[in-house]
Design a protein around this motif. Structure first.
Motif, PDB file in Angstrom:
ATOM      1  N   ASN A   1      -5.458   4.397   0.285  1.00  0.00           N
ATOM      2  CA  ASN A   1      -4.578   3.508  -0.464  1.00  0.00           C
ATOM      3  C   ASN A   1      -4.468   2.144   0.209  1.00  0.00           C
ATOM      4  O   ASN A   1      -4.882   1.955   1.352  1.00  0.00           O
ATOM      5  CB  ASN A   1      -3.192   4.123  -0.622  1.00  0.00           C
TER       6      ASN A   1
ATOM      7  N   THR B   1       1.456   6.260  -1.229  1.00  0.00           N
ATOM      8  CA  THR B   1       2.055   7.022  -2.320  1.00  0.00           C
ATOM      9  C   THR B   1       2.285   8.444  -1.822  1.00  0.00           C
ATOM     10  O   THR B   1       2.003   8.765  -0.666  1.00  0.00           O
ATOM     11  CB  THR B   1       1.144   7.040  -3.558  1.00  0.00           C
ATOM     12  N   SER B   2       2.784   9.303  -2.702  1.00  0.00           N
ATOM     13  CA  SER B   2       3.047  10.680  -2.297  1.00  0.00           C
ATOM     14  C   SER B   2       1.772  11.461  -2.018  1.00  0.00           C
ATOM     15  O   SER B   2       1.800  12.493  -1.348  1.00  0.00           O
ATOM     16  CB  SER B   2       3.867  11.403  -3.376  1.00  0.00           C
ATOM     17  N   ASN B   3       0.643  10.964  -2.491  1.00  0.00           N
ATOM     18  CA  ASN B   3      -0.606  11.694  -2.258  1.00  0.00           C
ATOM     19  C   ASN B   3      -1.756  10.817  -1.773  1.00  0.00           C
ATOM     20  O   ASN B   3      -2.898  11.258  -1.734  1.00  0.00           O
ATOM     21  CB  ASN B   3      -1.036  12.432  -3.537  1.00  0.00           C
TER      22      ASN B   3
ATOM     23  N   SER C   1      -1.167   0.896  -5.149  1.00  0.00           N
ATOM     24  CA  SER C   1      -0.284   2.007  -5.495  1.00  0.00           C
ATOM     25  C   SER C   1       0.207   1.942  -6.934  1.00  0.00           C
ATOM     26  O   SER C   1       0.759   2.912  -7.456  1.00  0.00           O
ATOM     27  CB  SER C   1       0.910   2.042  -4.540  1.00  0.00           C
ATOM     28  N   ARG C   2      -0.010   0.806  -7.608  1.00  0.00           N
ATOM     29  CA  ARG C   2       0.413   0.703  -9.004  1.00  0.00           C
ATOM     30  C   ARG C   2      -0.452   1.574  -9.911  1.00  0.00           C
ATOM     31  O   ARG C   2      -0.082   1.859 -11.046  1.00  0.00           O
ATOM     32  CB  ARG C   2       0.388  -0.754  -9.494  1.00  0.00           C
TER      33      ARG C   2
ATOM     34  N   LYS D   1      -1.869   5.134 -10.719  1.00  0.00           N
ATOM     35  CA  LYS D   1      -1.658   6.556 -10.425  1.00  0.00           C
ATOM     36  C   LYS D   1      -2.950   7.356 -10.573  1.00  0.00           C
ATOM     37  O   LYS D   1      -3.205   8.285  -9.823  1.00  0.00           O
ATOM     38  CB  LYS D   1      -0.580   7.139 -11.345  1.00  0.00           C
ATOM     39  N   LYS D   2      -3.752   6.985 -11.565  1.00  0.00           N
ATOM     40  CA  LYS D   2      -5.031   7.658 -11.793  1.00  0.00           C
ATOM     41  C   LYS D   2      -6.159   6.695 -11.435  1.00  0.00           C
ATOM     42  O   LYS D   2      -6.059   5.489 -11.658  1.00  0.00           O
ATOM     43  CB  LYS D   2      -5.140   8.113 -13.245  1.00  0.00           C
TER      44      LYS D   2
END
Length: 303
Positions: free
Chosen positions: A11, A16-18, A273-274, A276-277
């Motif tokens: 990232n 992020t969380s992952n 990080s904006r 998600k996929k």
């Protein structure tokens, strides 16, 4: 010789969380190189079962926090584990000033010995070299002085054909010269060309790490023909204006760099990080450079 790259963080500035900030391990037989050391690197080393004691050389591309905030934690843990070794850190000179007070605050005698090697941020240089590999740093284009790294296997000598040794009665003293490229003259005066006596060695392996950077064509000449190129792709083309403003790259621009540098394979990461996929990053890059993969944390890429 094979290179094995493990992605620890893919990232950009905000984790992020992952997805963690940038960190990678390049495993070359006999050496283990850590490239950037974002927050959480030591956790990712644990998850990927990479021994801390193997980390002897750490390369820091620049002094934005998402590329070095994990360093003091890693060094502290190595010290607590009793790792007894020199740890060579190749980074902008200011890094030592930034973390030395933290190192000084560690209680007790340090079992590890950090050795800082300041990088030249304005021109390419060889920063590490042994008999098998050399590592070059080179300037890229970002909002603060930043370098990329090129890990390059040294060329090997040709292999002499055993049947040729017997066929032409080649003495042992001549074999070294033939492997280095010399022709061979027989006792009766015939000149046997080197290409008949030898088989060429495998093409040297190479890996280039380019982050953070805007699209910067001068990089292409330095990394020309690289086997695997990791190039940042912080944004998609829809945010190209933001990429230009922040001196980052889009997925399409990363693919353009792979194309003009004649890379064999492209690996893109440093995702904002904006998003998600990430599949759209791969789709966008493959429109320009088909052999593109996403940098996925925990995945290994073999060169």
């Amino acid at each position: 010789m094979s290179f094995e790259l493990t992605i620890l963080g893919s990232n950009s500035a905000l984790p992020t969380s992952n997805r963690y900030p940038t960190a990678q391990v390049l495993d070359v037989p006999g050496r283990c190189f850590l490239i950037d050391c974002g927050e959480g690197t030591q956790i990712q080393l644990r998850r990927n079962k990479i021994s801390f004691s193997k980390i002897r050389h750490i390369f820091i591309s620049h002094l934005h926090g998402d590329h070095y905030y994990g360093l003091i934690g890693l060094l502290s843990t190595m010290n607590l584990l009793g790792v007894k070794s020199d740890v060579h850190i190749y980074a902008p000179s200011e890094l030592k000033t930034l973390i030395q007070p933290q190192l000084d605050f560690i209680r007790g005698e340090m079992s590890i010995k950090p050795i800082f090697h300041p990088l030249n941020l304005k021109k390419r240089q060889t920063v590490f070299e042994n008999k098998n590999i050399e590592v070059l740093s080179f300037p890229v284009k970002h909002s603060i002085p930043t370098v990329g790294f090129l890990f390059r296997e040294k060329p090997k000598q040709a292999n002499i054909k055993k049947e040729m040794i017997k066929a032409y009665n080649i003495p042992l003293a001549k074999i070294k010269d033939i492997k280095a490229g010399a022709d061979f003259e027989t006792e009766d005066g015939r000149l046997i060309p080197n290409e008949k006596l030898t088989t060429p060695p495998p093409k040297p392996k190479s890996y280039a790490f380019c982050t953070d950077t805007a699209f910067h064509p001068p990089i292409a000449e330095i990394i020309s023909g690289v086997d695997l190129l990791y190039h940042e792709a912080t944004f998609l083309e829809e945010l190209k204006d933001l990429a230009e403003k922040t001196l980052h790259s889009t997925a399409r621009q990363a693919a353009e760099m792979a194309k003009i540098s004649n890379a064999s394979k492209l690996l893109i990461g440093h995702f904002s990080s904006r998003f998600k996929k990430l599949e759209n990053f791969k789709t966008e890059a493959r429109e320009v450079f088909k052999n593109t993969e996403l940098a996925i944390e925990g995945k290994k890429y073999i060169i």
